[in-house]
Scaffold this active site. Structure first.
Site, PDB file in Angstrom:
ATOM      1  N   THR A   1       0.904  -1.209  -0.179  1.00  0.00           N
ATOM      2  CA  THR A   1      -0.150  -0.051   0.096  1.00  0.00           C
ATOM      3  C   THR A   1       0.736   1.338   0.108  1.00  0.00           C
ATOM      4  O   THR A   1       1.895   1.130   0.546  1.00  0.00           O
ATOM      5  CB  THR A   1      -0.972   0.003   1.276  1.00  0.00           C
ATOM      6  OG1 THR A   1      -1.550   1.145   1.480  1.00  0.00           O
ATOM      7  CG2 THR A   1      -0.131  -0.105   2.525  1.00  0.00           C
TER       8      THR A   1
ATOM      9  N   LYS B   1       2.309  -3.476   7.363  1.00  0.00           N
ATOM     10  CA  LYS B   1       2.297  -3.518   6.028  1.00  0.00           C
ATOM     11  C   LYS B   1       3.891  -3.056   5.646  1.00  0.00           C
ATOM     12  O   LYS B   1       4.620  -3.716   4.862  1.00  0.00           O
ATOM     13  CB  LYS B   1       1.325  -2.696   4.910  1.00  0.00           C
ATOM     14  CG  LYS B   1       0.146  -3.193   5.130  1.00  0.00           C
ATOM     15  CD  LYS B   1      -0.013  -4.667   4.553  1.00  0.00           C
ATOM     16  CE  LYS B   1       0.251  -4.984   3.086  1.00  0.00           C
ATOM     17  NZ  LYS B   1       0.126  -6.066   2.434  1.00  0.00           N
TER      18      LYS B   1
END
Length: 327
Positions: A115, A146
């Protein structure tokens, strides 16, 4: 490559990827089916395994049978990560570790989906954009986990020769997205006769990309990307006008004849994300098909309007949880 293992393939982006990729590949989906995973999002004829990517024996068996792995599985909602971060560490860090060990053992190709939120945010009045060399500066448990998973992939490429690539994508929208997310929440609120909800002033800027464009980019990286490389995926070009959350809601309300109201802002809300996708355009020849956000929103509104069966059962519970937080 003939056989793809898709982790998190019953989630929003993963299910849409499966719908694209099944025209060219045999697909096996493994998904834990948390609240955000929905088997009804998958087309018929796709092999489905109900399982957790943290279960090393299961993942080892599935990876051994595939030619390549597309890793979508992740906890992904910022608000949830602020309330219960443990699940994000387990899925995004430990799950990625288990998968990396399996692809290392069996020497399989891996593409890891990440992301733009790993980069933190940009100043609202700036003109810069995230590139593949931007330093990581995550601001929530979701984006931090992430970021950690990205670093694990890069370490396994360098230390163990794992054949992997990474993509960092901007905000997705389109069919089969859970109604807790920003765009489907506004659409389904209006379909239910309620106003859309805007966090704070709505000045935050996002680089919106249709999920089909994102997945076409993933396919290009899988088939033509250079091993060990990272590719940014975004629909806008440097210098394109910014679109605020308020403008997105205003467009949805205009298209649907609805209204919106302001609600409490999210703690630590990132201000601006803008991706520079020059590298993937130049190297792999990818370009987005939905270059007009309004047209993409029209298509998305049409899908939610004609597929109430898919989202209606979840709507009331989601709105109750938002209402408890004043949102």
């Amino acid at each position: 490559m003939e056989h793809l293992l898709v982790t998190g393939g019953a989630g929003f982006i993963g299910a849409n990827f499966v719908r694209q990729a099944r025209q060219r590949y045999r697909i096996t989906v493994v998904d834990k089916l948390t609240y955000a995973g929905n088997r009804a999002s998958l087309p018929e004829g796709v092999e489905f395994v109900h399982g957790d990517i943290c279960e090393q024996p299961l993942i080892d068996e599935l990876v051994s049978a595939a030619d390549a792995v597309i890793h979508f599985a992740a906890e992904s909602h910022n608000d949830n990560s602020l309330r219960a971060p443990e699940a994000f560490v387990e899925s995004n860090i430990n799950g990625t570790f288990a998968l990396l060990e399996a692809v290392r053992k069996h020497d399989k190709r891996l593409h890891h989906i990440s992301t733009d939120e790993v980069f933190g945010d940009l100043q609202l009045d700036g003109t810069d954009a995230f590139t593949e060399t931007t330093a990581y500066n995550p601001s929530s448990p979701y984006s931090a986990t992430k970021a950690g998973s990205d670093h694990l992939v890069r370490a396994w490429v360098r230390s163990f020769g794992v054949r992997a690539t990474i993509s960092n994508c901007s905000n997705n929208y389109g069919p089969y997205q859970h109604v807790e997310k920003f765009i489907p929440r506004q659409i389904t609120n209006i379909l239910c006769g309620a106003p859309a909800k805007l966090y704070g002033t709505g000045a935050q800027v996002r680089d919106w990309i249709h999920v089909d464009d994102h997945n076409a980019a993933v396919m290009a990286i899988l088939e033509r990307g250079r091993i060990g490389e990272t590719y940014n995926i975004g629909a806008s070009l440097p210098g394109d006008p910014h679109v605020t959350n308020k403008e997105v809601i205003e467009t949805i309300c205009e298209l649907m004849g609805g209204t919106f109201e302001h609600v409490a802002d999210r703690p630590g809300h990132d201000q601006r994300y803008t991706m520079d996708a020059t590298k993937i355009r130049r190297e792999l020849g990818w370009a987005p098909r939905y270059t007009d956000l309004r047209a993409g929103l029209e298509q998305t509104i049409e899908w939610y309007t004609h597929n109430r069966w898919w989202w209606e059962a979840d709507k009331a519970g989601i709105e109750r949880r938002y209402a408890e937080r004043g949102q």
